[in-house]
Design a protein around this motif. Structure first.
Motif, PDB file in Angstrom:
ATOM      1  N   TRP A 182      72.975  35.590 106.415  1.00 24.45           N
ATOM      2  CA  TRP A 182      72.868  34.373 105.607  1.00 24.45           C
ATOM      3  C   TRP A 182      73.525  34.568 104.244  1.00 24.45           C
ATOM      4  CZ3 TRP A 182      70.619  29.913 107.510  1.00 24.45           C
ATOM      5  CH2 TRP A 182      70.407  28.877 106.597  1.00 24.45           C
ATOM      6  N   CYS A 183      73.406  35.778 103.711  1.00 26.55           N
ATOM      7  CA  CYS A 183      73.925  36.081 102.369  1.00 26.55           C
ATOM      8  C   CYS A 183      75.395  36.494 102.378  1.00 26.55           C
ATOM      9  CB  CYS A 183      73.091  37.196 101.736  1.00 26.55           C
ATOM     10  SG  CYS A 183      71.389  36.718 101.365  1.00 26.55           S
ATOM     11  N   GLY A 184      76.023  36.499 103.544  1.00 25.75           N
ATOM     12  CA  GLY A 184      77.418  36.903 103.613  1.00 25.75           C
ATOM     13  C   GLY A 184      77.600  38.367 103.905  1.00 25.75           C
ATOM     14  N   HIS A 238      69.771  49.805  96.740  1.00 25.87           N
ATOM     15  CA  HIS A 238      68.757  48.971  96.103  1.00 25.87           C
ATOM     16  C   HIS A 238      67.481  48.881  96.947  1.00 25.87           C
ATOM     17  CE1 HIS A 238      71.830  47.662  93.259  1.00 25.87           C
ATOM     18  NE2 HIS A 238      72.618  47.427  94.294  1.00 25.87           N
ATOM     19  N   HIS A 239      66.365  48.896  96.235  1.00 21.51           N
ATOM     20  CA  HIS A 239      65.057  48.764  96.881  1.00 21.51           C
ATOM     21  C   HIS A 239      64.669  47.292  96.993  1.00 21.51           C
ATOM     22  CE1 HIS A 239      60.505  48.556  96.306  1.00 21.51           C
ATOM     23  NE2 HIS A 239      60.675  48.993  97.534  1.00 21.51           N
ATOM     24  N   ILE A 240      64.173  46.917  98.176  1.00 17.19           N
ATOM     25  CA  ILE A 240      63.591  45.592  98.393  1.00 17.19           C
ATOM     26  C   ILE A 240      62.251  45.802  99.077  1.00 17.19           C
ATOM     27  CG2 ILE A 240      63.814  43.377  99.587  1.00 17.19           C
ATOM     28  CD1 ILE A 240      66.782  43.557  99.305  1.00 17.19           C
ATOM     29  N   PRO A 241      61.155  45.276  98.517  1.00 14.96           N
ATOM     30  CA  PRO A 241      59.841  45.468  99.149  1.00 14.96           C
ATOM     31  C   PRO A 241      59.871  45.121 100.635  1.00 14.96           C
ATOM     32  CG  PRO A 241      59.596  44.408  97.017  1.00 14.96           C
ATOM     33  CD  PRO A 241      61.080  44.454  97.294  1.00 14.96           C
ATOM     34  N   ARG A 258      67.005  38.278  96.814  1.00 13.29           N
ATOM     35  CA  ARG A 258      67.362  39.616  96.342  1.00 13.29           C
ATOM     36  C   ARG A 258      68.588  40.148  97.097  1.00 13.29           C
ATOM     37  NH1 ARG A 258      63.995  43.534  94.067  1.00 13.29           N
ATOM     38  NH2 ARG A 258      62.825  41.760  93.266  1.00 13.29           N
ATOM     39  N   VAL A 259      68.596  39.986  98.421  1.00 17.07           N
ATOM     40  CA  VAL A 259      69.737  40.452  99.211  1.00 17.07           C
ATOM     41  C   VAL A 259      71.013  39.734  98.787  1.00 17.07           C
ATOM     42  CG1 VAL A 259      70.755  40.551 101.523  1.00 17.07           C
ATOM     43  CG2 VAL A 259      68.357  41.171 101.191  1.00 17.07           C
ATOM     44  N   CYS A 260      70.930  38.428  98.603  1.00 14.76           N
ATOM     45  CA  CYS A 260      72.113  37.650  98.207  1.00 14.76           C
ATOM     46  C   CYS A 260      72.646  38.102  96.857  1.00 14.76           C
ATOM     47  CB  CYS A 260      71.784  36.159  98.196  1.00 14.76           C
ATOM     48  SG  CYS A 260      71.615  35.417  99.839  1.00 14.76           S
TER      49      CYS A 260
END
Length: 284
Positions: A182-184, A238-241, A258-260
């Motif tokens: 979705w974010c490319g 990068h950390h994402i919960p 966050r991902v985008c």
């Protein structure tokens, strides 16, 4: 009293008329289902949840009826639910059949792709008699989600690390991969034959991800010295919960945002000459 007799008595109580009780009594069999119920304003209807259901905070004191794969039937009967929500693709079919054999009203909610979160909100709203609240929550989710969607440009190669030892990731069968797309981005292990494949560091090196995301706060440690990976060389780790990407519920929107952001940063860095001074990619 024997176990069989006890269960028979509980079943009789379950099926007896519930005079004076109009509100739904809901049990959810996965953490994200409790979040979806709360998202449509139905948290007060929850009477039981599965283990690890911790969001929103007000549901943390509710009785746990089991984990995502095995449940305490007697406790479920004691809670006298008018609705049991099962996880499509997660709750074992054998458990669903067992609960239905006890004449419990089980509804299956499945979320495999991002837009299906909104569909789940609408469905749960209808089941709870809160169709308008479900529609409003779904539309708000869809509007924010659509604003993030990336449709053009060369995809960014992304590796998502679920755990570092052993090293696990997620395939395209999981909604987290849909977030990346979705974010490319492009999930470098999208084509793995299982939903959560174990991979080697050599396989990650060969995939050459431009962006490396990890779910635990210390997840970058195995990669710091591996400069042959573009994501490491460009400091795009990068950390994402974990709950923001692995639970197919409302907080997927936080994970998507966050991902985008991180995918966008990689795209911006691509346009900066190699010998540019540090900070130019960020517009400094």
């Amino acid at each position: 009293m024997t176990r069989g007799c006890c269960r028979a008595v509980l079943l009789m109580l379950l099926l007896s008329p519930l005079t004076g009780i109009a509100a739904p009594r809901v049990i959810t069999l996965a953490p994200h289902l409790a979040e979806l119920v709360a998202a449509v304003g139905g948290a007060d209807h929850l009477v039981g949840v599965s283990r690890y259901s911790d969001h929103p905070p007000e549901i943390r004191g509710l009785p746990s009826v089991g984990d995502a794969f095995q449940f305490n039937e007697e406790q479920i009967l004691t809670l006298r639910p008018t609705l049991v929500l099962a996880w499509g693709g997660g709750t074992p079919l054998s458990e669903i059949q067992r609960l239905r054999a006890l004449q419990l009203p089980v509804e299956i909610i499945e979320v495999q792709r991002l837009p299906e979160v909104a569909a789940a909100m609408r469905r749960i709203g209808q089941l709870l008699g809160r169709a308008e609240a479900g529609r409003e929550a779904a539309e708000a989710f869809e509007q924010r989600l659509e604003a993030l969607r990336v449709r053009t440009g060369r995809p960014v190669a992304v590796f998502y690390q679920v755990s570092e030892s052993p090293l696990y990731t997620l395939s395209d069968a999981h909604v987290a991969s849909d977030v990346i797309r979705w974010c490319g981005g492009r999930n470098v292990f999208a084509d793995a034959p299982v939903i959560a494949p174990q991979v080697s560091r050599e396989a990650v090196l060969a995939a050459r991800p431009e962006l490396l995301l990890y779910s635990s706060p210390t997840g970058e440690r195995p990669w710091r010295r591996l400069e042959a990976i573009p994501a490491v060389a460009q400091r795009q780790l990068h950390h994402i919960p974990a709950d923001w990407l692995t639970r197919p519920g409302p907080r997927l929107l936080l994970g998507t945002e966050r991902v985008c952001d991180h995918v966008s940063a990689v795209r911006s860095a691509r346009s900066v000459p190699v010998d540019s001074p540090p900070g130019q990619a960020a517009g400094q």
